[in-house]
Motif scaffolding. Structure first.
Motif, mmCIF file in Angstrom:
data_model
loop_
_atom_site.group_PDB
_atom_site.id
_atom_site.type_symbol
_atom_site.label_atom_id
_atom_site.label_comp_id
_atom_site.label_asym_id
_atom_site.label_seq_id
_atom_site.Cartn_x
_atom_site.Cartn_y
_atom_site.Cartn_z
ATOM 1 N N THR A 126 19.167 42.041 16.826
ATOM 2 C CA THR A 126 20.082 42.978 16.168
ATOM 3 C C THR A 126 19.440 43.596 14.941
ATOM 4 O O THR A 126 19.529 44.817 14.720
ATOM 5 C CB THR A 126 21.386 42.257 15.765
ATOM 6 N N ARG A 180 21.590 38.127 27.988
ATOM 7 C CA ARG A 180 21.820 39.556 27.806
ATOM 8 C C ARG A 180 20.704 40.364 28.467
ATOM 9 O O ARG A 180 19.539 39.948 28.409
ATOM 10 C CB ARG A 180 21.887 39.915 26.313
ATOM 11 N N ASN A 183 22.670 49.876 22.003
ATOM 12 C CA ASN A 183 23.275 48.802 22.792
ATOM 13 C C ASN A 183 22.911 47.429 22.249
ATOM 14 O O ASN A 183 23.719 46.493 22.299
ATOM 15 C CB ASN A 183 22.830 48.890 24.253
ATOM 16 N N VAL A 184 21.686 47.302 21.720
ATOM 17 C CA VAL A 184 21.269 46.021 21.133
ATOM 18 C C VAL A 184 22.079 45.740 19.879
ATOM 19 O O VAL A 184 22.572 44.624 19.671
ATOM 20 C CB VAL A 184 19.757 46.028 20.820
ATOM 21 N N PRO A 212 19.551 45.868 32.788
ATOM 22 C CA PRO A 212 20.941 45.942 33.266
ATOM 23 C C PRO A 212 21.021 46.736 34.575
ATOM 24 O O PRO A 212 20.399 47.793 34.698
ATOM 25 C CB PRO A 212 21.662 46.673 32.124
ATOM 26 N N GLY A 223 26.131 43.412 32.247
ATOM 27 C CA GLY A 223 25.441 42.687 31.202
ATOM 28 C C GLY A 223 25.674 41.191 31.260
ATOM 29 O O GLY A 223 25.776 40.606 32.349
ATOM 30 N N LEU A 224 25.784 40.563 30.107
ATOM 31 C CA LEU A 224 25.953 39.120 30.000
ATOM 32 C C LEU A 224 27.192 38.674 30.775
ATOM 33 O O LEU A 224 28.276 39.236 30.605
ATOM 34 C CB LEU A 224 26.082 38.727 28.531
ATOM 35 N N GLY A 231 25.428 44.528 20.598
ATOM 36 C CA GLY A 231 25.492 43.209 21.210
ATOM 37 C C GLY A 231 25.545 43.219 22.725
ATOM 38 O O GLY A 231 25.688 42.162 23.353
ATOM 39 N N ASP A 232 25.434 44.400 23.335
ATOM 40 C CA ASP A 232 25.457 44.496 24.792
ATOM 41 C C ASP A 232 24.125 44.102 25.422
ATOM 42 O O ASP A 232 24.084 43.643 26.562
ATOM 43 C CB ASP A 232 25.767 45.939 25.238
ATOM 44 N N MET A 233 23.044 44.327 24.663
ATOM 45 C CA MET A 233 21.707 44.111 25.196
ATOM 46 C C MET A 233 20.843 43.352 24.203
ATOM 47 O O MET A 233 21.217 43.167 23.041
ATOM 48 C CB MET A 233 21.046 45.461 25.548
ATOM 49 N N ALA A 234 19.684 42.926 24.690
ATOM 50 C CA ALA A 234 18.671 42.282 23.861
ATOM 51 C C ALA A 234 17.402 43.131 23.940
ATOM 52 O O ALA A 234 17.321 44.081 24.717
ATOM 53 C CB ALA A 234 18.392 40.867 24.358
ATOM 54 N N TYR A 279 19.201 36.528 19.142
ATOM 55 C CA TYR A 279 20.248 37.547 19.066
ATOM 56 C C TYR A 279 20.304 38.138 17.656
ATOM 57 O O TYR A 279 20.395 39.358 17.471
ATOM 58 C CB TYR A 279 21.599 36.929 19.437
#
Length: 209
Positions: free
Chosen positions: A13, A135, A102-103, A115, A49-50, A106-109, A9
């Protein structure tokens, strides 16, 4: 496994932020071309998402304004909806680049299950919902195993396999396969192809769990 995703993560980021900086000239040029038809530059849509939580995914707009007005009862396009610029950015996957935002949020990886739309959730089995343990990603196991040509049930199977086996080697392989898929422009759908790949939303509703 949890430690791996926590460390990744941080790395995701950082890499996404650097990518946005490095690609900013390209993003600006694409935004200018999209704006020439008078519509918004970005397309935002609710995705899961997560933990199955909803968030807004960012994409460059590749379709005409109010494109969803031209979907029939099966969710397929009743007329051409892709703009001239949209055809190019979809074939080159440039339309996905804003998801680096989005990454960073923190919404995505960078790597993970793609998604999905909230409307699919009620039809998913308990096992398929295991994909929400991580994620969602810009690319994933399913995307390098057939992309838009793979039926949704099979994509979910790939997603769960990824959740159970994720690691440095698998992620590195997915990154390599993603680059090859983008370069070769493989398995890209011009528009929605629900009748060919959606074998999920025609199921009986699943128990909510």
């Amino acid at each position: 496994m949890r430690l791996y995703f926590r460390l990744r993560y941080i790395l995701d980021t950082l890499c996404a932020a650097l990518a946005l900086i490095a690609l900013s000239p390209v993003l600006l040029i694409v935004a200018v071309f999209i704006k020439t038809d008078g519509g918004p530059v970005f397309f935002r849509q609710a995705r899961l998402g997560l933990g199955g939580a909803e968030f807004s995914v960012f994409k460059f707009r590749s379709m005409i304004v109010d494109a969803d007005k031209y979907l029939n009862e099966k969710g397929e396009a009743s007329r051409p909806r892709i703009t001239r610029v949209g055809q190019f950015i979809r074939k080159t996957s440039i339309d996905e680049l804003p998801q680096f935002i989005n990454v960073v949020l923190g919404d995505m990886a960078l790597i993970g299950p793609r998604p999905i739309l909230p409307r699919m959730l009620p039809f998913m089995t308990r096992q398929e919902k295991e994909r929400f343990q991580v994620r969602p990603g810009l690319s994933g196991f399913a995307q390098v195993s057939g992309r838009n040509s793979v039926k949704w049930s099979k994509r979910f199977e790939y997603d769960v396999t990824y959740v159970k086996t994720a690691g440095i080697r698998l992620d590195a392989w997915i990154v390599y396969k993603t680059l090859m898929t983008v370069i070769l422009r493989k398995d890209i759908a011009d528009d929605r192809n629900a009748s060919q790949v959606d074998d999920v939303t025609n199921r009986p509703l699943q128990d909510s769990q």
